[in-house]
Design an enzyme around this catalytic site. Structure first.
Site, PDB file in Angstrom:
ATOM      1  N   MET A 159       0.923  -1.212  -0.110  1.00  0.00           N
ATOM      2  CA  MET A 159      -0.015  -0.022   0.084  1.00  0.00           C
ATOM      3  C   MET A 159       0.709   1.163  -0.116  1.00  0.00           C
ATOM      4  O   MET A 159       0.722   2.160  -0.796  1.00  0.00           O
ATOM      5  CB  MET A 159      -0.795  -0.016   1.262  1.00  0.00           C
ATOM      6  CG  MET A 159      -2.078   1.005   0.887  1.00  0.00           C
ATOM      7  SD  MET A 159      -3.111   1.187   2.632  1.00  0.00           S
ATOM      8  CE  MET A 159      -4.302  -0.083   2.171  1.00  0.00           C
ATOM      9  N   GLY A 160       1.800   1.089   0.734  1.00  0.00           N
ATOM     10  CA  GLY A 160       2.985   2.421   0.709  1.00  0.00           C
ATOM     11  C   GLY A 160       3.536   2.717  -0.584  1.00  0.00           C
ATOM     12  O   GLY A 160       3.393   3.754  -1.041  1.00  0.00           O
ATOM     13  N   TRP A 205       2.464   1.778  -3.308  1.00  0.00           N
ATOM     14  CA  TRP A 205       1.261   2.146  -4.261  1.00  0.00           C
ATOM     15  C   TRP A 205       1.110   3.634  -4.126  1.00  0.00           C
ATOM     16  O   TRP A 205       0.784   4.413  -4.883  1.00  0.00           O
ATOM     17  CB  TRP A 205      -0.313   1.373  -4.057  1.00  0.00           C
ATOM     18  CG  TRP A 205      -1.226   1.968  -4.795  1.00  0.00           C
ATOM     19  CD1 TRP A 205      -1.427   2.101  -6.036  1.00  0.00           C
ATOM     20  CD2 TRP A 205      -2.221   2.901  -4.066  1.00  0.00           C
ATOM     21  NE1 TRP A 205      -2.525   2.908  -6.510  1.00  0.00           N
ATOM     22  CE2 TRP A 205      -3.148   3.200  -5.115  1.00  0.00           C
ATOM     23  CE3 TRP A 205      -2.519   3.121  -2.829  1.00  0.00           C
ATOM     24  CZ2 TRP A 205      -4.202   3.971  -4.866  1.00  0.00           C
ATOM     25  CZ3 TRP A 205      -3.601   3.953  -2.699  1.00  0.00           C
ATOM     26  CH2 TRP A 205      -4.508   4.187  -3.728  1.00  0.00           C
ATOM     27  N   HIS A 206       0.864   4.350  -2.803  1.00  0.00           N
ATOM     28  CA  HIS A 206       0.920   5.761  -2.792  1.00  0.00           C
ATOM     29  C   HIS A 206       1.851   6.507  -3.604  1.00  0.00           C
ATOM     30  O   HIS A 206       1.474   7.375  -4.153  1.00  0.00           O
ATOM     31  CB  HIS A 206       0.705   5.879  -1.280  1.00  0.00           C
ATOM     32  CG  HIS A 206      -0.607   5.700  -0.661  1.00  0.00           C
ATOM     33  ND1 HIS A 206      -1.504   6.345  -1.017  1.00  0.00           N
ATOM     34  CD2 HIS A 206      -1.061   5.051   0.290  1.00  0.00           C
ATOM     35  CE1 HIS A 206      -2.639   5.970  -0.229  1.00  0.00           C
ATOM     36  NE2 HIS A 206      -2.248   5.128   0.578  1.00  0.00           N
ATOM     37  N   GLY A 207       3.259   5.690  -3.476  1.00  0.00           N
ATOM     38  CA  GLY A 207       4.140   6.540  -4.388  1.00  0.00           C
ATOM     39  C   GLY A 207       5.468   5.965  -3.909  1.00  0.00           C
ATOM     40  O   GLY A 207       5.536   6.017  -2.774  1.00  0.00           O
TER      41      GLY A 207
END
Lengths: 78, 404
Positions: free
Chosen positions: B331-332, B334-336
């Site tokens: 998830m991290g 994926w955020h950038g």
């Protein structure tokens, strides 16, 4: 009927709660009895004990949310 | 004319409501006009993606064609052969390749790569990957190209979700609700639209546009005066940013669900009073729900399932923890690709692991640990602060404070 008892036993083993089977229409997810980890454990145990394959995405939380529903679905898949 | 970000300006709402009118009238009389739906979708997409230079729009078209090739090749394979793990993995990797490129863009700073980017690429990728996963499981056996495109390009949710599921979505679009049902949907949609306006344009605006810049200047003025720039202004920034993030995003999500409702689609809600969560697990069942459920169903549960089946790890606790780290790291990323998004992911993984340990401890010592109204409020208070701190990391403000 036999299935239902087996399923109650599985749920008791997985969750460590003794009162799980009391209400067979209780929503196992909403009541917090099953979290994701416990859900997977139940799934894997069902596969091993009943010889059925339940893919994770088939595990729709509305169709598997109570003991009675699990029992019905297992009967269908057996 | 420029691209209009959905739900960001009065223009968008006016265009939207005019376009929706025939759909609403149709549904009131028990009809869905497939061709009109298609035309309305095209118009909205043109407004959103082709308004300025057309590069976003061209990327969108190229992306959809590419995903169609991946998904339908995999579907064809699945119809003929049984399941090979490697073919499946290859399909998933191919489906996320465009997203990975776009996410890596800030790191490699290559002008060609940024051409692939368009608003909402993440959300379309979540949908495509969901379909591939369900095709593997056999829960999706048949899907027509038109259905795939309609699902992917459903315009109310195209840029930022909520992330619907294909089978759920199909049930709604293939069904025409009875007039009673539809009137209820219209009412709940209107309520959500109103609440969304209050959230996004009053509260979100107040916290994000009026308050936050002022607090930001104040907090930055302490950058070189205090160790790590820690000040009360920074604390204020944390709470203010958290409020802004919630009201802005929850407001947007309410619009998306409201417009879906007007079209007779019950897109799932994304937020359910997240700041009343009693622990961090509870929080993730209430915050950006469709994203966290996507990660739960397609990453966490699958990973744990495989670990359990193949007996990679014996200990259930370790298994759960490995699952959390994997989920929140992904998830991290994926955020950038910045340090603060990755740290945000690790922070939440640690919070989940700590929370599980605490729940086990509590179970063992049930008799000694009090549980009453006071402890409940304490739990909500602690969770709220842990969450706000994680949003401070997420905001990237610490990066500005410390490194620039």
């Amino acid at each position: 009927m036999e299935n239902t008892e087996k399923i109650v036993d599985i749920l008791k083993d997985v969750t460590g709660l003794d009162n799980v089977g009391n209400d067979k229409d209780q929503d196992l997810f909403a009541s917090g009895i099953l979290d994701s980890m416990a859900t997977v454990e139940v799934l894997v145990t069902l596969q091993d004990d009943f010889g059925i394959t339940v893919p994770v995405s088939e595990f729709d939380r509305s169709q598997w949310s109570t003991i009675n529903k699990i029992s019905d679905r297992v009967k269908e898949l057996e | 004319m420029n691209n209009i970000t959905p739900y960001s300006s009065p223009h968008y709402f006016i265009y939207l409501l005019v376009l929706l009118l025939p759909i609403i009238i149709g549904l009131l009389f028990g009809k869905r006009f497939r061709i009109y739906d298609f035309i309305a979708t095209v118009i909205i997409l043109v407004i959103t993606f082709f308004g300025g230079n057309a590069s976003q729009g061209i990327s969108l078209i190229a992306y959809v064609l590419f995903e169609m090739i991946v998904v339908f090749s995999y579907l064809r394979y699945r119809k003929k052969k049984n399941n090979s793990f490697w073919v499946f993995t290859f399909a998933v990797v191919m489906a996320i390749v465009p997203l990975v490129f776009v996410k890596l863009d800030p790191l490699i700073k290559n002008a060609t790569i940024s051409l692939f980017a368009f608003m909402g690429i993440s959300y379309l990728t979540f949908k495509s990957v969901e379909i591939i996963m369900e095709v593997r499981d056999g829960t999706i056996k048949e899907i027509k190209p038109t259905e795939f495109v309609r699902f992917l390009l459903f315009f109310p949710t195209i840029t930022s979700g909520p992330i619907d599921r294909f089978r759920r979505f199909q049930k709604d679009v293939l069904n025409v609700p009875s007039r009673d049902e539809y009137l209820k949907l219209l009412k709940s949609g209107t309520d959500k639209l109103m609440l969304g306006l209050v959230y996004k344009f009053i509260l979100g605006y107040f916290f994000g546009t009026l308050l936050l810049p002022k607090i930001s200047i104040l907090a930055l003025s302490y950058a070189h005066q205090r160790p790590l720039g820690i000040s009360w202004a920074l604390v204020a920034y944390m709470y203010c940013y958290s409020m802004y993030l919630f009201f802005d995003f929850a407001g947007y999500s309410l619009f998306a669900v409201a417009i879906s409702n007007f079209m007779g689609v019950k897109t799932p809600m994304n937020f359910r009073r997240p700041f009343q969560a009693v622990n961090i697990k509870d929080f993730w069942n209430r915050w950006h729900i469709t994203l966290s459920f996507w990660f739960r169903d397609f990453i966490y549960m699958r990973l744990v399932f495989t670990m359990m089946k193949k007996k990679w790890i014996k200990n259930r606790i370790t298994m759960a923890n490995v699952g959390y780290v994997a989920l929140f790291l992904i998830m991290g990323f994926w955020h950038g690709e910045t340090w603060f998004y990755i740290v945000y992911g690790i922070f939440h993984a640690c919070a989940m692991i700590t929370n599980d340990a605490w729940l086990r401890f509590k179970k063992k010592h049930r008799k000694q640990i009090p549980s009453n109204r006071f402890t409940k409020y304490l739990a909500i208070f602690i969770t709220f602060n842990v969450v706000c701190f994680s949003f401070l990391i997420f905001s990237g403000f610490l990066n500005t404070l410390w490194f620039s």
